[in-house]
Write an enzyme that holds these catalytic residues in place. Structure first.
Site, PDB file in Angstrom:
ATOM      1  N   ASP A 128      -0.190  59.452  52.479  1.00  0.00           N
ATOM      2  CA  ASP A 128       0.665  60.560  52.868  1.00  0.00           C
ATOM      3  C   ASP A 128       0.658  60.603  54.397  1.00  0.00           C
ATOM      4  OD1 ASP A 128       2.373  62.665  52.953  1.00  0.00           O
ATOM      5  OD2 ASP A 128       1.244  63.952  51.592  1.00  0.00           O
TER       6      ASP A 128
HETATM    7  C1  BGC Z   1       4.468  65.090  52.497  1.00  0.00           C
HETATM    8  C2  BGC Z   1       4.951  63.934  51.652  1.00  0.00           C
HETATM    9  C3  BGC Z   1       6.145  63.310  52.293  1.00  0.00           C
HETATM   10  C4  BGC Z   1       5.761  62.846  53.696  1.00  0.00           C
HETATM   11  C5  BGC Z   1       6.888  62.177  54.460  1.00  0.00           C
HETATM   12  C6  BGC Z   1       4.277  64.704  53.939  1.00  0.00           C
HETATM   13  O1  BGC Z   1       4.113  65.844  54.707  1.00  0.00           O
HETATM   14  O2  BGC Z   1       3.277  65.601  51.966  1.00  0.00           O
HETATM   15  O3  BGC Z   1       5.253  64.388  50.365  1.00  0.00           O
HETATM   16  O4  BGC Z   1       6.617  62.254  51.510  1.00  0.00           O
HETATM   17  O5  BGC Z   1       5.363  63.977  54.439  1.00  0.00           O
HETATM   18  O6  BGC Z   1       7.861  63.074  54.815  1.00  0.00           O
END
Ligand code: BGC
Length: 739
Positions: A267
């Site tokens: 993540d």
């Molecule tokens: C989120 C993810 C997301 C990623 C990219 C993170 O803050 O938890 O779910 O895919 O950002 O935007």
């Protein structure tokens, strides 16, 4: 040399002679007849240490490098999970201001889960995959399958509810649909990411039974049945280690027990340590030096844990290339399956089919919670004036909520949908009722709506009530929105109650007009202290581009509601196990003391009646479910039992019923839930038509996870099968035993 190798070597030479060495390698990699693993090994052998390092971490906010010298392209990711995220700048969260990146917003995953129809998941996955493919994305960051542990989790709207079996059945077709486009589904957030408060640090303390029985099954199904090519480890910690570099979750379970051969993609900003990331199963690092949402250090890519720091540790001999090569293999596999896949289709964007898919899924996911006196469906022919009240009737919901925020080609709000549907058959009036969130911007995408309002709260109610008195029907659209503190990433909800004084508005409207419909737009359960005073209540979710059109079709009866709740609506928070015996939001640790007793499993155990139970959903028609038949009452190990029941549509119009099979173990060596969902079937039936719901029970359906033996166990003894239309509406019970 194996025959295959000889063949590929010969091909290489042949193509090589004709068109030079570099092209020959590319041609080989693009040749889909060559076994994937051979192409992967070949590329791996040719890569330098630096090239290997370069492909395992980001080079921009959403992309990672390819191998220029070998013709291996970059990989491009996109959020997910409800539509394709608009382009941001290379190294900023700000919009790149493209004019070609407006997408179709599909309904939130809570709505998809509420359809209880795996065919809807397949439609969803195929359509969103086509949009991702059209935008030349290789990895879609979604779907999300974290279990709905508490209604306070700000991100529940991106997930598929409280039940591991429902989430498992619904996630698989989504993944297959996406991946049929040569786009990887990256299933998130693995695992135990059940709250947003302190999400980067909180350490989840959960027992193995709850881990395996509740929180992991949907991920396991995603990997083993859906064949997901990527998994996104979560922000939080488990057993003290961040999930993005977690020995237990990534190496032992995901790659070890489940045999996952794809890539783990951190993540954004979830990686904290080079050595742990190197050793504990992380394959790709994204978003370091960002909070994943709006903050980010500039051009930090070389400083990523899996960039130069990792390379230095290998060069100094502190780490070997063994783990690195495993990561590179997985990233190459991902690349060959997506970017280098020459047989993938081209994709499409904003097509009539995609809008229709969004509308159909939305219509099928809407849940009719209550309908006393049959206020719904509203008969337009009998109305002169229809009053629509509430901010959620006019507020765009596709902007906001965090990384799933979208830039849509067009979003039909409920008011627009209703006005279009009614046309000149009746007068549609609007009253604001309350003021909630007048903003409408996420990462530079603006809804462009002016929601400013000068009237006082009292005046708004007075105006709505005056209009309600004169209307033939009143439809209130309220609930939550995508603002921080509501259904939003990065923060949890600030209260279980409806915000912005909506209860007062609803109560006043209920006094003023007996034909009141309340449509709750949210991704979470909310308290409804007025439930007895409002005749008709509908759960509306975040429905995406076609929200208004889909809702109008249900409200006026063109579509017969057939959604069922994918989670329990507790009367009050104390009725939910995380709040009653567990912890939320916890401190550095959050203890899941409730164990396996999540959602209806807790309500059953404690005999707590829900406001609306898991699996509940009404229809405009009626169904009769005949007494089921069971093929036999005792089953041997390895055997199976079949349960069948006839379902008849006894009303005057077509509709769909969801027949649910739960199973309970009468006596077991470890505590078990009273019953657990083990099967469901949605039957679409014309008026008067009958159909058969058929369930097969195997030994696997009777198993629980024995934490002492670290194994799934079915104990001999007596079981009960429940045929039901919700966790509380049990129609029949059948006893059987496992010999
Ligand atoms: C989120 C993810 C997301 C990623 C990219 C993170 O803050 O938890 O779910 O895919 O950002 O935007």
């Amino acid at each position: 040399m194996k025959f295959n190798h000889i063949f590929s070597f010969a091909l290489l030479l042949a193509v090589g002679c004709a068109s030079g060495p570099k092209e020959s390698i590319v041609a080989k990699y693009l040749d889909q007849r060559q076994p994937l693993e051979e192409r992967v090994e070949d590329a791996l052998q040719r890569m330098t240490l630096r090239e290997k390092i370069d492909i395992i971490h980001a080079q921009s906010k959403f992309s990672s490098a390819g191998v220029e010298r070998l013709g291996i392209p970059e990989l491009w990711c996109t959020d997910g999970p409800h539509g394709i995220r608009p382009e941001v700048l290379w190294d900023e969260w700000d919009q790149a201001k493209w004019t070609s990146d407006s997408c179709t917003a599909f309904p939130a995953l809570t709505c998809l889960a509420a359809t209880w129809n795996p065919q809807m998941s397949a439609t969803y996955g195929k359509a969103i995959g086509e949009e991702a493919r059209y935008r030349e994305k290789d990895v879609l960051l979604g779907p999300g399958v974290n279990i709905y542990r508490t209604p306070m989790n700000g991100r529940n709207f991106e997930y598929m509810g409280e039940d591991p079996m429902l989430a498992s059945k619904m996630v698989v077709p989504y993944i297959k649909g996406v991946q049929s486009n040569g786009v990887a589904a990256c299933v998130k957030h693995f695992a135990l990411n059940n709250q947003e408060i302190e999400r980067h640090g909180v350490n989840v303390v959960v027992d193995d039974r709850a881990l395996y029985e509740i929180y992991l099954p949907a991920f396991k199904a995603a990997v083993q049945e859906g064949g997901a090519w990527a998994i996104m480890p979560a922000y939080n910690r488990y057993k003290g280690q961040h999930c993005c570099h977690n020995q237990y979750l990534l190496n032992d379970i995901l790659k070890g027990e489940w045999g996952f051969d794809g890539a783990t993609i951190s993540d954004w900003g979830g990686v904290h340590d080079t050595k742990e990331a190197a050793l504990h199963g992380l394959d790709m690092e994204f978003g370091s030096w960002t909070n994943g949402l709006n903050w980010g250090a500039k051009n930090a890519y070389d400083m990523y844990h899996l960039a130069l720091p990792y390379m230095k540790m290998i060069e100094s001999g502190e780490l070997t290339t063994k783990e690195l090569d495993d990561k590179v293999r997985r990233v190459l596999r991902l690349n060959f399956r997506t970017a280098m896949n020459t047989s993938k289709p081209f994709g499409s964007m904003n097509t009539e089919e995609h809008l229709e898919a969004a509308r159909t899924i939305a219509g099928e996911g809407v849940v009719l919670l209550k309908n006393e006196g049959n206020v719904l469906p509203i008969n337009v022919e009998k109305c002169k004036t229809i009053l629509v009240v509430g901010e959620n009737a006019i507020k765009m919901m596709t902007v906001g909520g965090g990384s799933s925020s979208l830039k849509v080609r067009k979003e039909y709000t409920p008011l627009e949908g209703i006005a279009n549907y009614v046309g000149d058959k009746a007068k549609v009036e609007f009253q604001r009722g309350y003021v909630g969130d007048t903003t409408g911007e996420y990462n530079g995408v603006k809804s462009g709506q002016d929601l400013s309002e000068n009237r006082s709260a009292e005046q708004l109610i007075a105006d709505a009530v005056a209009a309600a008195r004169k209307a033939d029907a009143v439809i209130f659209f309220g609930g939550l929105n995508k603002k921080e503190g509501q259904d939003c990433e990065g923060v949890d909800r600030s209260e279980y109650a409806l915000p912005y004084g909506q209860n007062k508005v609803i109560e006043a409207l209920a006094e003023a007009n007996k034909n009141l419909v309340v449509v709750n737009i949210s991704g979470n359960a909310v308290a409804m202290p007025w439930v007895d005073r409002v005749p008709s209540i509908m759960q509306g979710w975040y429905l995406g581009s076609e929200a208004g059109n889909a809702l109008a079709r249900v409200i006026f009866g063109e579509v017969n509601p057939s959604g069922h709740l994918p989670f329990t609506f507790p009367v009050e928070l104390a009725d939910n196990s995380a709040h009653s015996v567990g912890e939320w939001p916890g401190g550095r640790d959050v203890r899941y003391t409730e164990g396996i007793f999540v959602g209806y499993r807790w309500a059953d155990k404690e005999q707590i009646k829900a406001l609306f139970p898991f699996g509940h959903g009404l229809s405009y028609t009626s169904f009769a479910i005949d007494e089921p038949t069971i093929s036999k009452h005792s089953m041997k190990a390895g055997g199976k039992i079949t349960i069948k029941c006839e379902v008849r549509n006894t009303g005057k119009r077509e509709g769909a019923e969801v027949v649910q099979l739960y199973i309970g173990d009468k006596v077991s060596s470890l505590p078990r839930p009273v019953k657990e969902l083990k099967g469901f079937q949605k039957l679409h039936l014309a008026a008067g038509q009958s159909g058969t719901a058929e369930f097969t029970i195997t030994e696997d359906d009777l198993k629980f996870f024995d934490d002492k033996q670290h194994a799934w166990i079915a104990e001999k003894g007596d079981f009960t099968a429940y045929i039901a239309t919700s966790a509380e509406d049990i129609l029949y019970t059948l006893d059987f035993s496992l010999k």
